[in-house]
Design a protein around this motif. Structure first.
Motif, PDB file in Angstrom:
ATOM      1  N   LEU A   9      -2.312  14.068   4.312  1.00  0.00           N
ATOM      2  CA  LEU A   9      -3.168  13.599   5.407  1.00  0.00           C
ATOM      3  C   LEU A   9      -3.672  12.179   5.170  1.00  0.00           C
ATOM      4  O   LEU A   9      -4.135  11.511   6.090  1.00  0.00           O
ATOM      5  CB  LEU A   9      -4.341  14.556   5.607  1.00  0.00           C
ATOM      6  N   GLY A  10      -3.575  11.690   3.939  1.00  0.00           N
ATOM      7  CA  GLY A  10      -4.009  10.322   3.643  1.00  0.00           C
ATOM      8  C   GLY A  10      -3.072   9.286   4.204  1.00  0.00           C
ATOM      9  O   GLY A  10      -3.401   8.105   4.249  1.00  0.00           O
ATOM     10  N   ASN A  11      -1.877   9.678   4.635  1.00  0.00           N
ATOM     11  CA  ASN A  11      -0.912   8.740   5.192  1.00  0.00           C
ATOM     12  C   ASN A  11      -1.100   8.510   6.683  1.00  0.00           C
ATOM     13  O   ASN A  11      -0.490   7.617   7.243  1.00  0.00           O
ATOM     14  CB  ASN A  11       0.528   9.253   4.952  1.00  0.00           C
ATOM     15  N   THR A  64       4.824   6.604  -5.319  1.00  0.00           N
ATOM     16  CA  THR A  64       3.723   6.932  -4.418  1.00  0.00           C
ATOM     17  C   THR A  64       2.415   6.969  -5.196  1.00  0.00           C
ATOM     18  O   THR A  64       2.396   6.858  -6.410  1.00  0.00           O
ATOM     19  CB  THR A  64       3.938   8.311  -3.755  1.00  0.00           C
ATOM     20  N   ARG A  65       1.334   7.183  -4.459  1.00  0.00           N
ATOM     21  CA  ARG A  65       0.017   7.407  -5.063  1.00  0.00           C
ATOM     22  C   ARG A  65      -0.295   8.895  -5.009  1.00  0.00           C
ATOM     23  O   ARG A  65       0.217   9.621  -4.160  1.00  0.00           O
ATOM     24  CB  ARG A  65      -1.072   6.671  -4.278  1.00  0.00           C
ATOM     25  N   GLN A  66      -1.146   9.338  -5.917  1.00  0.00           N
ATOM     26  CA  GLN A  66      -1.599  10.722  -5.901  1.00  0.00           C
ATOM     27  C   GLN A  66      -2.550  10.896  -4.724  1.00  0.00           C
ATOM     28  O   GLN A  66      -3.443  10.088  -4.514  1.00  0.00           O
ATOM     29  CB  GLN A  66      -2.320  11.055  -7.222  1.00  0.00           C
ATOM     30  N   GLY A  67      -2.347  11.942  -3.961  1.00  0.00           N
ATOM     31  CA  GLY A  67      -3.207  12.210  -2.815  1.00  0.00           C
ATOM     32  C   GLY A  67      -2.583  13.251  -1.922  1.00  0.00           C
ATOM     33  O   GLY A  67      -1.540  13.833  -2.241  1.00  0.00           O
ATOM     34  N   GLY A  68      -3.194  13.502  -0.806  1.00  0.00           N
ATOM     35  CA  GLY A  68      -2.696  14.470   0.132  1.00  0.00           C
ATOM     36  C   GLY A  68      -1.869  13.819   1.225  1.00  0.00           C
ATOM     37  O   GLY A  68      -1.937  12.610   1.453  1.00  0.00           O
ATOM     38  N   ASP A 106       1.367  14.720  -2.653  1.00  0.00           N
ATOM     39  CA  ASP A 106       0.726  15.681  -3.551  1.00  0.00           C
ATOM     40  C   ASP A 106       1.716  16.335  -4.515  1.00  0.00           C
ATOM     41  O   ASP A 106       1.323  16.927  -5.500  1.00  0.00           O
ATOM     42  CB  ASP A 106      -0.033  16.744  -2.761  1.00  0.00           C
ATOM     43  N   SER A 127       3.554   1.634   3.050  1.00  0.00           N
ATOM     44  CA  SER A 127       3.514   2.776   3.960  1.00  0.00           C
ATOM     45  C   SER A 127       3.754   2.383   5.421  1.00  0.00           C
ATOM     46  O   SER A 127       4.085   3.230   6.236  1.00  0.00           O
ATOM     47  CB  SER A 127       2.174   3.505   3.832  1.00  0.00           C
ATOM     48  N   LYS A 174       0.881  -1.169   0.000  1.00  0.00           N
ATOM     49  CA  LYS A 174       0.000   0.000   0.000  1.00  0.00           C
ATOM     50  C   LYS A 174       0.920   1.221   0.000  1.00  0.00           C
ATOM     51  O   LYS A 174       1.545   1.551   1.006  1.00  0.00           O
ATOM     52  CB  LYS A 174      -0.901   0.003   1.228  1.00  0.00           C
ATOM     53  N   GLU A 196       0.767   8.246   0.128  1.00  0.00           N
ATOM     54  CA  GLU A 196       0.225   9.298  -0.741  1.00  0.00           C
ATOM     55  C   GLU A 196       1.135  10.519  -0.720  1.00  0.00           C
ATOM     56  O   GLU A 196       1.781  10.804   0.282  1.00  0.00           O
ATOM     57  CB  GLU A 196      -1.180   9.687  -0.286  1.00  0.00           C
TER      58      GLU A 196
END
Length: 160
Positions: free
Chosen positions: A156-158, A150-154, A52, A124, A47, A50
């Motif tokens: 705070l998603g971690n 990584t994945r696209q995201g913010g 940005d 992660s 997994k 995330e």
């Protein structure tokens, strides 16, 4: 007596199969060119974290993918539940990473050896000590170009 027979009305002519081999070979070559072969089977939980601020790289650069994480349930009985490193289809110890990367680099053309990238696909929840040891091994063999996948995201998603 007549020499000629009268054709029966409504009879369909037979289907010509003369072009069938051409069509089969054309389909074969089409699927051979568009099919992507799978590199390796993922044997770890992966997994990705995330981020940005990400950037997509060109596919032209030679990349070796190094996975880190806990083994999936299928492999936990054999390899345990601790974090492991996977290169290609095998689990390796931290000390075995350098020979595997050097083997990959030696298989490249001379002009690509200096620009190859080590891509780290790290779960992660993986311990940072394992990642530090992995990076230290890569430094020792002068594999200094690292990429974290990584994945696209913010950010705070971690947070769990």
């Amino acid at each position: 007596m007549s020499k000629f027979k009268k054709k029966k009305d409504g009879e369909l002519p037979p289907v010509s199969t003369a072009s069938l081999p051409d069509i089969v070979f054309m389909l074969l070559f089409f699927f051979m060119t568009v099919t992507v072969m799978k590199d390796s089977d993922l044997m770890l939980v992966n997994k990705l974290p995330e981020a940005d601020q990400i950037q997509k790289l060109d596919k032209k650069d030679p990349v070796i993918y190094i996975y880190a994480g806990k083994p999936v349930l299928k492999y936990q009985s054999k390899f345990g539940t601790g974090a492991k490193i996977q290169i290609n289809d095998t689990f390796v110890d931290v000390k075995e990473v350098a020979p595997k990367v050097l083997e990959y680099r030696s298989g490249l053309r001379q002009e690509l050896r200096e620009i190859f990238i080590s891509a780290l696909k790290i779960d992660s929840e993986t311990n940072m000590g394992l990642i530090s040891d992995l990076k230290q091994e890569l430094r020792e063999i002068n594999a200094l170009k690292l990429m974290y996948v990584t994945r696209q995201g913010g950010a705070l998603g971690n947070i769990p």
